[in-house]
Design a protein around this motif. Structure first.
Motif, PDB file in Angstrom:
ATOM      1  N   THR B  77       0.831  -1.210   0.000  1.00  0.00           N
ATOM      2  CA  THR B  77       0.000   0.000   0.000  1.00  0.00           C
ATOM      3  C   THR B  77       0.864   1.258   0.000  1.00  0.00           C
ATOM      4  OG1 THR B  77      -1.802  -1.134   1.113  1.00  0.00           O
ATOM      5  CG2 THR B  77      -1.760   1.252   1.303  1.00  0.00           C
ATOM      6  N   GLN B 117      -7.455   0.579  -0.729  1.00  0.00           N
ATOM      7  CA  GLN B 117      -7.698  -0.691  -0.048  1.00  0.00           C
ATOM      8  C   GLN B 117      -9.047  -0.695   0.678  1.00  0.00           C
ATOM      9  OE1 GLN B 117      -4.213  -1.949   2.047  1.00  0.00           O
ATOM     10  NE2 GLN B 117      -5.297  -3.403   3.314  1.00  0.00           N
ATOM     11  N   ASP B 193      -5.807  -1.493  -5.050  1.00  0.00           N
ATOM     12  CA  ASP B 193      -5.123  -1.970  -3.847  1.00  0.00           C
ATOM     13  C   ASP B 193      -6.016  -2.995  -3.154  1.00  0.00           C
ATOM     14  OD1 ASP B 193      -3.345  -2.277  -1.819  1.00  0.00           O
ATOM     15  OD2 ASP B 193      -3.382  -0.199  -1.132  1.00  0.00           O
ATOM     16  N   GLU B 194      -5.604  -4.241  -3.180  1.00  0.00           N
ATOM     17  CA  GLU B 194      -6.363  -5.335  -2.561  1.00  0.00           C
ATOM     18  C   GLU B 194      -7.829  -5.303  -2.972  1.00  0.00           C
ATOM     19  OE1 GLU B 194      -4.935  -7.584  -0.425  1.00  0.00           O
ATOM     20  OE2 GLU B 194      -3.184  -6.582   0.430  1.00  0.00           O
TER      21      GLU B 194
HETATM   22 MG   LIG Z   1      -2.116  -2.824   2.015  1.00  0.00          MG
END
Ligand SMILES: [Mg+2]
Ligand SMILES: Nc1ncnc2c1ncn2[C@@H]1O[C@H](COP(=O)(O)OP(=O)(O)O)[C@@H](O)[C@H]1O
Lengths: 286, 311
Positions: B77, B117, B193-194
């Motif tokens: 991240t 995320q 992100d994820e």
């Molecule tokens: Mg992360």
């Protein structure tokens, strides 16, 4: 920018293309510099109006307190005539103060929300759009102004129903709107600035609650400056809320006011707030 | 740019071919000779005293789906936030299509679509309003705004739910809505992100299928982080295995798996027949200590919070 899309869309093969995806390969042309700020401010204000359209409960629950102030405090003190208001009934005198107070509460809470937006990732996402930090903060400040303005309309209506003799002159009401928006821009930036300093939700909530009442009582919202002790007069002089109340009183009731100075202070305060909050916004992004 | 520091292990041999677009499935999407979509050179970012990103070298080629893999706390991240201009980095460490965020943040942002995320759609707005906001802040002119927003919503199958408040959406729908928000500005580089964290398996597949469909239709480059090795194996053209702030191995999933298999055979390891998975490769390059270092309390807590919000 003039970049061509990365690749021509392979329209025929893809199921998503059945609905057409042609626009999604053409980056929009960037807006010219000076038009960027009003566009971002507009975008943020539209979002606030959309939210209010979906859910008006906050508008109503936040109308209860000012209604009680006017109904109980206002009517009682009108009767006992304890506060010298120069001939104006006390409830009339305090109505602009209550309008300013409820707008301020909304604005301060709005600024506090930026911490929620940070924690939820909403702020991060906006910070990755072509929106300079100052434009983002200005947009948020004016969105707070729009929200406060709608709250102010509700309080004005309540005051009118309670018999407060308010002006209905459209030009003066326009001035009222400007004063409410400028004041809210300042107070929302005040809490965004504090958010940028303390960086934590709990601390910010505490500070937010701790400053609203002193700002309210340390102003001319409930009593004229003349009856205050010297130290409180000094506080009131440094408090932008006093200038907002003075302007609202002059415009709504026609009592003597210093409109030029009031608006000058409000504009300067809003500008200073936007500058401070923009400078600290980066800390929230980390 | 993929020339890695000396401490990269042998499993990365296959990754050192910086020549030719071997990996991109959609070769036509790559502009031969054009700049890399992302190039990080010796990227370092520290929170306080500790380097969350610690000498990251990374290139993402135009048109590919690149997966940045690693356990919680690996620095994925943070690396993403350096690329997206959210964290300030010195000049020369990061380039996005040849542009340096340190020189021209606005130009870099106009190239990016970013899905953080956390679930970041505004729950108090409808799906359509959420996407329209991003059309506005990317300067989509009024006359094509509605059409563009409709196309973005259609691309992620949210046309029917578009006028419902986002708070009524399931986790998978919110992720797809965020994808639409990122797509509406026609980014050249999509950064996720994820994207599947905390989703159930069906929603995860759905999110990946939409990412793939959009990539095929638009040719945009995708940089995605995940700690699900199986997803990366299935959906990414190339992956970088990240551990303690640095990429430790780089290549196509097949290259990395075969590389480890070969080496195990050469070393006369146990011939138990099972071909190595990407996770085995990861354990190999991260070495021992992976279990105690993967994610401190803060990482696990924030991951769990996201998972709760999704569930
Ligand atoms: Mg992360
Ligand atoms: N805002 C922050 N302040 C301090 N430390 C942080 C912050 N964000 C991340 N870290 C630390 O940096 C390291 C890398 O975190 P992160 O980039 O979130 O990893 P990943 O995304 O791979 O899970 C972790 O040790 C984490 O605790």
């Amino acid at each position: 920018m003039s970049e061509a899309p990365v690749a021509p869309p392979s329209v025929s093969a893809d199921p998503a293309a059945a609905d057409g995806i042609g626009l999604l390969v053409r980056p929009p042309r960037p807006r010219a510099g000076w038009r960027l700020l009003p566009a971002r401010v507009g975008a943020m204000c539209v979002v606030e109006l959309q939210k209010l359209r979906h859910d008006r409960t906050e508008l109503y629950t936040r109308a209860v307190q000012p209604a009680l102030w006017l109904l109980i405090f206002g009517q009682t003190f009108t009767r006992i005539r304890a506060i010298p208001t120069g001939g104006t009934p006390y409830i009339d005198f305090m109505a602009p103060g209550i309008i300013a107070q409820s707008a301020m509460f909304i604005a301060i809470f709005y600024g506090i929300q930026i911490i929620w937006e940070r924690d939820a990732g909403v702020l991060n996402k906006l910070l990755v759009t072509p929106t300079p930090r100052s434009a983002l903060v200005t947009g948020k400040a004016f969105a707070a102004g729009v929200k406060s303005l709608i709250q102010a309309v509700v309080v004005v209506v309540i005051a009118a129903l309670l018999g407060v003799a308010l002006t209905w002159n459209p030009l003066r009401l326009l001035g009222v709107a400007a004063a409410v928006i400028l004041g809210s821009a300042f107070f929302s930036c005040l809490s965004m600035t504090i958010a940028g300093i303390v960086l934590s939700r709990d601390r910010l909530m505490g500070i937010g609650q701790a400053i609203t009442m002193p700002l309210f009582f340390g102003s001319n919202a409930l009593y004229p400056v003349a009856v205050m002790p010297g130290w409180l007069q000094a506080v009131s002089k440094a408090n932008p809320l006093s200038y907002q109340v003075d302007a609202l009183r002059g415009l709504l009731l026609g009592t003597p006011a210093h409109l030029g100075a009031d608006f000058a202070v409000l504009v300067l305060a809003a500008a200073a707030g936007i500058t401070a909050a923009s400078a600290l916004l980066g800390r929230l992004a980390r | 740019m993929t020339g890695d520091p000396a401490d990269t292990t042998t499993a990365t041999e296959a990754a050192h071919d910086s020549t030719g677009p071997t990996a991109a499935r959609d070769g036509s999407a790559a502009q031969p000779g054009g700049p890399d979509a992302v190039a990080c050179a010796g990227l370092v970012y520290a929170f306080g005293g500790t380097n969350a990103v610690d000498g990251l070298d990374l290139t993402v080629r135009p048109g590919e789906v690149f997966g940045l893999l690693g356990p919680n706390g690996a620095g994925k991240t943070t690396a993403i936030r350096c690329v997206t201009t959210l964290l300030p980095v010195p000049a020369g460490m990061v380039r996005v299509f040849g542009r340096d965020p340190a020189d021209d943040r606005m130009a870099v942002r106009r190239l990016l679509g970013y899905v953080p995320q956390q679930l970041s759609a505004d729950a108090a707005l409808t799906g359509r309003e959420n996407v329209t906001l991003f059309a506005r802040v990317f300067d989509v002119p009024r006359r094509e705004r509605a059409a563009r927003v409709a196309q973005a919503l259609a691309a992620v199958d949210l046309t029917e739910a578009a006028d419902r408040l986002a708070k009524t959406y399931s986790g998978g729908m919110v992720r797809r809505l965020e994808l639409a928000q990122a797509l509406v500005s026609a980014p050249r580089l999509l950064i996720l992100d994820e994207p599947t964290i905390g989703l159930d398996p069906i929603a995860r597949t759905g999110v990946w299928e939409h990412i793939n469909a959009v990539r095929t239709a638009t040719g945009m480059t995708v940089l995605v982080t995940t700690h699900y090795m199986d997803e990366a194996d299935q959906y990414c053209d190339r992956v970088g295995l990240m551990h303690r702030g640095r990429v430790r191995a780089l290549g196509t999933p097949a290259e990395l798996r075969h590389g480890l298999g070969e080496r195990r055979r050469a070393e006369g390891g146990p011939a138990d027949g099972a071909p190595p998975t990407l996770e085995d490769v990861f354990r190999d390059v991260a070495g021992s200590g992976l279990d105690d270092s993967s994610g401190d309390f803060r990482d696990v807590r924030s991951t769990r919070r996201t998972a709760q919000r999704v569930g």
